[in-house]
Scaffold this motif. Structure first.
Motif, PDB file in Angstrom:
ATOM      1  N   GLU B 197      72.372  25.087  36.370  1.00  0.00           N
ATOM      2  CA  GLU B 197      72.014  23.675  36.203  1.00  0.00           C
ATOM      3  C   GLU B 197      73.091  22.714  36.691  1.00  0.00           C
ATOM      4  O   GLU B 197      72.820  21.881  37.548  1.00  0.00           O
ATOM      5  CB  GLU B 197      71.656  23.397  34.746  1.00  0.00           C
ATOM      6  CG  GLU B 197      70.306  23.970  34.393  1.00  0.00           C
ATOM      7  CD  GLU B 197      70.088  24.032  32.892  1.00  0.00           C
ATOM      8  OE1 GLU B 197      70.651  23.165  32.182  1.00  0.00           O
ATOM      9  OE2 GLU B 197      69.373  24.942  32.442  1.00  0.00           O
ATOM     10  N   PRO B 198      74.312  22.837  36.149  1.00  0.00           N
ATOM     11  CA  PRO B 198      75.321  21.883  36.632  1.00  0.00           C
ATOM     12  C   PRO B 198      75.574  22.003  38.136  1.00  0.00           C
ATOM     13  O   PRO B 198      75.917  21.014  38.779  1.00  0.00           O
ATOM     14  CB  PRO B 198      76.564  22.245  35.832  1.00  0.00           C
ATOM     15  CG  PRO B 198      76.316  23.573  35.251  1.00  0.00           C
ATOM     16  CD  PRO B 198      74.836  23.718  35.116  1.00  0.00           C
ATOM     17  N   ILE B 199      75.395  23.203  38.661  1.00  0.00           N
ATOM     18  CA  ILE B 199      75.625  23.370  40.101  1.00  0.00           C
ATOM     19  C   ILE B 199      74.522  22.673  40.887  1.00  0.00           C
ATOM     20  O   ILE B 199      74.787  21.904  41.811  1.00  0.00           O
ATOM     21  CB  ILE B 199      75.690  24.870  40.472  1.00  0.00           C
ATOM     22  CG1 ILE B 199      76.919  25.508  39.828  1.00  0.00           C
ATOM     23  CG2 ILE B 199      75.743  25.051  41.975  1.00  0.00           C
ATOM     24  CD1 ILE B 199      77.011  26.996  40.014  1.00  0.00           C
ATOM     25  N   SER B 200      73.288  22.937  40.456  1.00  0.00           N
ATOM     26  CA  SER B 200      72.203  22.386  41.259  1.00  0.00           C
ATOM     27  C   SER B 200      72.064  20.871  41.082  1.00  0.00           C
ATOM     28  O   SER B 200      71.446  20.207  41.909  1.00  0.00           O
ATOM     29  CB  SER B 200      70.896  23.102  40.941  1.00  0.00           C
ATOM     30  OG  SER B 200      70.735  23.241  39.567  1.00  0.00           O
ATOM     31  N   THR B 385      81.181  24.550  41.941  1.00  0.00           N
ATOM     32  CA  THR B 385      81.076  25.302  40.686  1.00  0.00           C
ATOM     33  C   THR B 385      80.452  24.393  39.640  1.00  0.00           C
ATOM     34  O   THR B 385      80.111  23.241  39.938  1.00  0.00           O
ATOM     35  CB  THR B 385      82.455  25.759  40.188  1.00  0.00           C
ATOM     36  OG1 THR B 385      83.176  24.604  39.792  1.00  0.00           O
ATOM     37  CG2 THR B 385      83.205  26.485  41.278  1.00  0.00           C
ATOM     38  N   ASP B 386      80.332  24.913  38.411  1.00  0.00           N
ATOM     39  CA  ASP B 386      79.708  24.079  37.377  1.00  0.00           C
ATOM     40  C   ASP B 386      80.538  22.837  37.070  1.00  0.00           C
ATOM     41  O   ASP B 386      80.037  21.890  36.485  1.00  0.00           O
ATOM     42  CB  ASP B 386      79.401  24.845  36.084  1.00  0.00           C
ATOM     43  CG  ASP B 386      79.968  26.236  36.061  1.00  0.00           C
ATOM     44  OD1 ASP B 386      80.712  26.584  36.980  1.00  0.00           O
ATOM     45  OD2 ASP B 386      79.650  26.982  35.119  1.00  0.00           O
ATOM     46  N   THR B 387      81.801  22.850  37.450  1.00  0.00           N
ATOM     47  CA  THR B 387      82.622  21.675  37.156  1.00  0.00           C
ATOM     48  C   THR B 387      82.701  20.721  38.346  1.00  0.00           C
ATOM     49  O   THR B 387      83.439  19.751  38.292  1.00  0.00           O
ATOM     50  CB  THR B 387      84.044  22.104  36.770  1.00  0.00           C
ATOM     51  OG1 THR B 387      84.530  22.978  37.795  1.00  0.00           O
ATOM     52  CG2 THR B 387      84.047  22.811  35.453  1.00  0.00           C
ATOM     53  N   GLY B 388      82.003  20.993  39.393  1.00  0.00           N
ATOM     54  CA  GLY B 388      82.029  20.074  40.527  1.00  0.00           C
ATOM     55  C   GLY B 388      82.504  20.741  41.797  1.00  0.00           C
ATOM     56  O   GLY B 388      82.661  21.959  41.850  1.00  0.00           O
TER      57      GLY B 388
END
Lengths: 735, 416
Positions: B197-200, B385-388
């Motif tokens: 989710e955070p990646i997309s 990554t999930d953090t940006g």
């Protein structure tokens, strides 16, 4: 956690039950029978001391591969049938943690022991008696290496069984081309000929001992008439993995003479058509499966493992013990982390070196597997060999294409030629030479081997060995060896001497066939010879009656044999006939005897007629005086006496022709005495109704176009033939 | 921990037999297993339960990593869990200390593996911890525990050496630690599950209207990334290189078409020919190393080189469980796995080429089927990554946030 459990069961369970299984709650557990005994002697002498399934195959016992595969294929319960060396097998199962590891997701392994089983058939009968198998099961031998997925095969088997309860077995087969030269598969087994129905995949015909010398197979015409289409394969390999219904076990019990799984059971089912049971095949598309049946397949499968066809069962992925793992380097070199390797030593492609092994300066190791804890000296060359654990190889040794078991000691300068098998703890002296294809063991060769269907274990001290201990090293039964003594004798003797242990002699056919199933590749000379044979065979197929071709040629060989056969047959008929004349054997009995001979030599009726006629004439000749008149007289007598016998064989024109031709041949070649009388005897044959006028006329007709030399007798009897023709015309006119 | 052992050996077997593959599945299952290891772990009476717990995790982790050293995600998750235990311990200790020794925290935070610190201060701190707090101290946590596979014994023996009777407060704090760790591992599992989710979410920022994207093989992260862009009404085209020999690209193409994405399938060997028409390369990864290099399905290095040649941005999308704190050494060989040649060749067709009896004994036909490629950091333009988004040179810093430095080598201290 519970979620995980159910998932791990899923693989095997779901497959076993098929798509629409009745009891959703619990599919029946999938069982497997693993035969931890091959019931052959192929791996002797090694198997005298350790069962075959525990022999290391690229560092892991063979059974470990089989069990690992069974578990990953979703088998819930495996029965390991052990017979020879059962204690060792059981001990191994305990030690390796297979036995007694009941738990969710893991396979339960139970050892089944029996000491009086001498074949796979016996083993299955024992399994049946103990009532261990409740449903369909996988039947596999403990020396089978595979990574295939059983899912498809199982589903096919189950679906088929639902439709047709007579489908009792599904055999796994794999595409693999046999060599055109040796007619062997790459595993060193004989080429198999199978007939398979392309639609249903039913196995119709199975022949693993096709007649290599003649290159033909005989297929019953019923098979051809009952099946509109069938595929004949000689490029299939039997993987020896079978999915069986429980009926298979009872079939073995009912037919107590079934011993061999293929030779008796499969062929028996196919040929005898017992209760209409059927066998089906499943061709393996992706995945690997092979059975180690002999040293050749040991070599081949080892190389397949090294080349990773068996992935994930490769040395760097699974290791049996928790010893230091081996890593894969470039060019398929597997090396344990704690190998002591000299800088100047070379390890070539496709090699495996086990942990705690040290390799000295300037060694060369190619295409070989070196076990654990070995010590290898300087300047050693090891090529294409399998060296097991704790072997000591001193400086300057050369080992090529051989198998060296645990604890073997090769002293400096020893040379081991291709195809050798050195069993446990054998010592080879300084500069000794072990000749190609020799098998050396500390145990003497048992003298009472009768057949190839024998056991692995026949007791080791049975009878006194008839193979003398090699090179004065040790007298019979003297087991204790003082190492220093050996040292001395080793140093004093060179050349072919200096091996501690018995050199086994190979069986009768063994020496010739040794190259077929040894670790060593087939030598160049042998290959050329085979190549030669094949090319010659191709060239001479159309003129197969040429007896001057070398005996390597198969088809001409058979033609020569054919001629031999007939002359032998004639001789026997003659002898029988003479006995009949002397002792006055009943005519009916004589016919019976001759018929028996005919069947024994599997010849035609016409051949018989010729032979009997020959005998009759011969007897007349013997009885006659030297003059033509008396010969004619005795001939007439003999023919008169034996006309009934002859008539018995001259039922058709063809057979009568045969007699005529035979007579002609006799006059020309063997018994020239008759030649002037030909035209006189012919009418007599006609009168006694041995030969009809049709036959004589046809004979004359055929001969019209022949060479002049062939026409001699036609001309001689021209008058008679003329008379016959006229008589015929008269008959016609009268009508 | 008698109850976990079967679970552990079951998972070890699965890893060994390559029954579990793919970093997501492996990471998830490892985390679940470690959660049950922690929850089954019987907390001793000792003052440093955290160390005992960490040791238990380490013992299991060591087995798991050895079972399949190629699946780097296993090691990543084990290290994450160790880090979690440490952090939870610190926070609970910090609560307990409450300002008594702030210095303790700050001191030790940065020199953990410093074994030969002055023994005096250690003793002092230990004394402090024992007398004043009766709670696990950082110091004991960092001491070398003098044993042994049996974790329970470790715990009890240290407990003996500490020689203090349990108190009610002790118990609650232990229970709290365990509870906190379990909760944190639960969070980690959620994070692994929802990493897409955070990646997309960042997809729209990267994929622009009418762009042409190239990808190789099939990666779930890439799929979700492209889906997200499509859902945001971006219109773009995707070139899918099929990813021989497993041809996962075919599967991806099907999935993309189902979502209505314009898709073109090309062979791997056509990548260089097509790259000039491509605006961006988006690929997944098997693992991201500390230097910013990527372990990715085979063929990726070629794609990266092609992208560099034509100055096309090469973007790697990867969840945080794929961040590996190790530096690659000889990655082509050591961080690779050669699979069965049957992916490439049909055994039956080539069986006559492998008849060793008629050849010279040495195989003439060799097949090499590596699973992974190593893409060096200089070929990667961006990591998502999930953090940006991050550049390759930043990866080491990102990794430092997830892992403690002394866990890089997962090994029980006793055996070290």
């Amino acid at each position: 956690m519970s979620q995980k459990k159910s998932r791990s069961r899923g693989g095997g369970g779901a497959a076993a039950a098929g798509d629409d299984h009745e009891d959703l709650a619990r599919p029946p557990p999938l069982q497997a029978v693993l035969l931890a005994d091959s019931f052959t002697l192929k791996f002797r002498p090694i198997t005298l001391e350790r069962p075959k399934v525990l022999l290391p195959l690229v560092h892991m016992p063979m059974i470990e591969y089989t069990l690992t595969w069974l578990e990953s294929a979703g088998v819930d319960e495996a029965f390991v049938f052990c017979c020879a060396h059962s204690n060792q097998v059981k001990e191994y199962l305990e030690k390796s943690g297979w036995a007694g590891r009941a738990g969710a997701g893991s396979m339960a392994v139970t050892a089944v022991e029996s000491h009086d089983a001498i074949s796979a058939g016996d083993a299955l009968r024992v399994i049946f008696e103990r009532g261990l198998i409740h449903g369909d099961f996988v039947l596999i031998s403990g020396d089978t290496i595979s990574n295939m997925s059983l899912k498809d095969a199982l589903r096919e088997h189950m679906d088929r069984k639902k439709k047709d309860p007579l489908a009792v077995m599904t055999m796994i087969i794999k595409h693999s081309k046999p060599s055109v030269l040796t007619h062997q598969t790459r595993l060193g087994t004989d080429e198999i000929v199978m007939a398979i129905d392309p639609e249903t995949k039913e196995l119709l015909y199975y022949e693993d001992r096709a007649d290599n010398s003649n290159l033909y197979v005989t297929i019953d015409k019923d098979i051809l008439s009952n099946n509109p289409t069938l595929q004949l394969h000689n490029d299939m390999e039997d993987c020896y993995i079978d999915i069986c219904s429980p009926e298979v076990l009872s079939l073995f019990t009912d037919n107590f003479d079934y011993q061999h799984l293929r030779r008796h059971f499969v062929k028996g089912l196919l040929v005898d058509d017992i209760m209409g049971y059927k066998i089906y095949t499943h061709e393996l598309r992706s995945g690997y499966a092979a059975r180690i049946d002999n040293f050749r397949s040991y070599d081949t499968v080892s190389k397949d493992i090294i080349q990773r066809w068996t992935y994930p069962m490769v040395p760097d992925v699974i290791s049996n013990r928790n010893c230091s793992e081996s890593r894969l380097h470039r060019q398929a070199i597997y090396k344990a982390s704690d190998v002591t390797l000299s800088h100047s030593a070379q390890i070539g492609a496709n090699s495996v070196v086990g942990s705690a092994t040290s390799i000295g300066d300037h060694c060369r190791i190619l295409n070989s597997v070196i076990g654990e804890g070995c010590t290898i000296g300087k300047n050693v060359v090891i090529n294409g060999s399998y060296v097991w654990d704790n072997v000591v190889i001193e400086d300057g040794c050369q080992v090529s294409n051989s198998l060296v078991s645990d604890g073997v000691h090769l002293r400096a300068g020893a040379i081991v030629e291709p195809g050798c098998v050195l069993s446990f703890n054998v010592e080879v002296g300084k500069n000794a030479l072990v000749l190609a294809h020799s098998k050396v063991s500390l145990l003497p060769q048992p003298s009472n081997e009768d057949s190839d269907e024998e056991l692995e274990y026949a007791d080791t001290n049975s009878g006194v060995t008839d193979s003398p201990p090699f090179s004065s090293m040790r007298s019979n039964g003297d087991q204790a060896t003082v190492p220093s003594e050996e040292d001395e004798s080793g140093t004093s003797e060179t050349g072919t001497c200096g091996v501690v242990g018995y050199i086994w002699t190979s069986g009768d056919a063994g020496i010739l066939e040794e190259w077929r199933q040894s670790i060593a590749p087939i030598s160049k000379e042998k290959l050329e010879e085979l190549q030669h044979a094949v090319s010659e065979n191709d060239g001479s197929e159309d003129e197969s009656n040429n007896p001057t071709l070398p005996d390597k040629d198969d088809s001409s060989d058979s033609a020569v044999e054919d001629d031999d056969l007939i002359s032998k047959f004639e001789k026997e008929v003659e002898e029988t006939f003479q006995r009949a004349m002397g002792g006055g054997v009943n005519r009916d009995n004589l016919i019976l005897e001759i018929n028996g001979l005919r069947l024994a030599y599997s010849l035609q009726h016409a051949d018989c007629a010729g032979a009997v006629f020959y005998s009759v004439m011969k007897s007349a000749l013997q009885a006659a005086q030297s003059t033509n008149d008396s010969l004619l007289k005795t001939t007439a007598e003999a023919l008169g006496k034996w006309k009934d016998l002859l008539r018995n064989y001259t039922k058709t024109v063809d057979e009568e022709m045969e007699i005529l031709l035979k007579f002609e041949e006799m006059c020309q070649e063997t018994t020239k005495e008759f030649s002037p009388l030909f035209s006189k005897i012919l009418p007599f044959l006609y009168d006694t109704e041995v030969i009809s006028e049709d036959a004589i006329l046809r004979w004359a007709e055929e001969k019209e176009h022949a060479d002049e030399s062939d026409k001699v007798f036609v001309k001689q009897s021209e008058a008679f033939i003329q008379w016959l023709k006229e008589a015929e015309e008269e008959d016609d006119e009268e009508e | 921990m008698p109850d976990v052992q079967p679970l552990v050996s079951d998972f070890v077997l699965k890893l060994k037999r390559r029954k579990v593959e793919g970093s997501h599945a492996v990471a998830r299952q490892t985390a679940e297993l470690l959660r049950s290891v922690v929850s089954q772990h019987r907390m001793g009476s000792s003052a440093n339960q955290a160390a005992a717990l960490a040791d238990a995790v380490r013992a299991v982790g060591e087995q798991l990593i050895a079972a399949n050293p190629i699946e780097l995600a296993v090691g990543n998750v084990v290290r994450r869990v160790l880090h979690i235990i440490k952090e939870e311990d610190i926070s609970s200790t910090a609560v307990g200390i409450e300002g008594l020794s702030v210095t303790v925290d700050s001191d030790d935070e940065y020199d953990r593996e410093d074994d030969d610190r002055p023994s005096l201060s250690a003793a002092v701190l230990a004394a402090h911890a024992r007398n004043a707090l009766r709670a696990p101290s950082l110091q004991t946590l960092l001491e070398d525990i003098p044993v042994s596979p049996a974790i329970s014994r470790t715990a009890s023996s240290t407990g003996d050496s500490d020689g203090k009777s349990k108190s009610a407060g002790d118990k609650t704090s232990t229970r709290k630690l365990k509870h906190d760790v379990i909760a944190a591992i639960g969070d980690l599992i959620d994070e692994i599950d929802s990493c897409y989710e955070p990646i997309s979410e960042q997809a729209v920022e990267l994929i622009h209207q009418n762009e042409v994207i190239l990808t190789l093989g099939r990666s779930r992260t890439v799929k979700e990334f492209l889906y997200a862009a499509k859902e945001k009404k971006r219109s773009f085209r995707v070139f899918v290189a099929e990813g021989a020999p497993r041809y996962q690209g075919h599967v991806l193409a099907k999935e993309l078409v189902e979502k209505g994405v314009q898709t073109t399938v090309i062979t791997d060997s056509a990548v260089f020919a097509m790259i000039s028409r491509v605006n961006m390369v988006i690929v997944g990864a098997h693992a991201v190393m500390a230097n910013g290099g990527v372990i990715a399905p085979v063929g990726m290095n070629m794609v990266a080189l092609a992208a560099q040649r034509h100055a096309v941005p090469f973007v790697v999308v990867a969840g945080s469980h794929k961040l590996c704190p190790l530096y690659p050494h000889n990655p082509e060989v050591l961080l690779n796995e050669l699979k069965s040649p049957s992916d490439l060749l049909d055994f039956g067709e080539f069986s006559d080429c492998m008849n060793f009896s008629t050849q010279d004994g040495s195989p003439l036909l060799n097949v090499v089927n590596p699973t992974f490629d190593y893409v060096p950091p200089k070929l990667v333009s961006l990591f998502v990554t999930d953090t940006g988004g991050h550049s390759p040179s930043y990866m080491y810093r990102l990794i430092a946030e997830y892992y403690s430095a002394d866990d890089l080598v997962v090994r029980r201290k006793s055996s070290a």
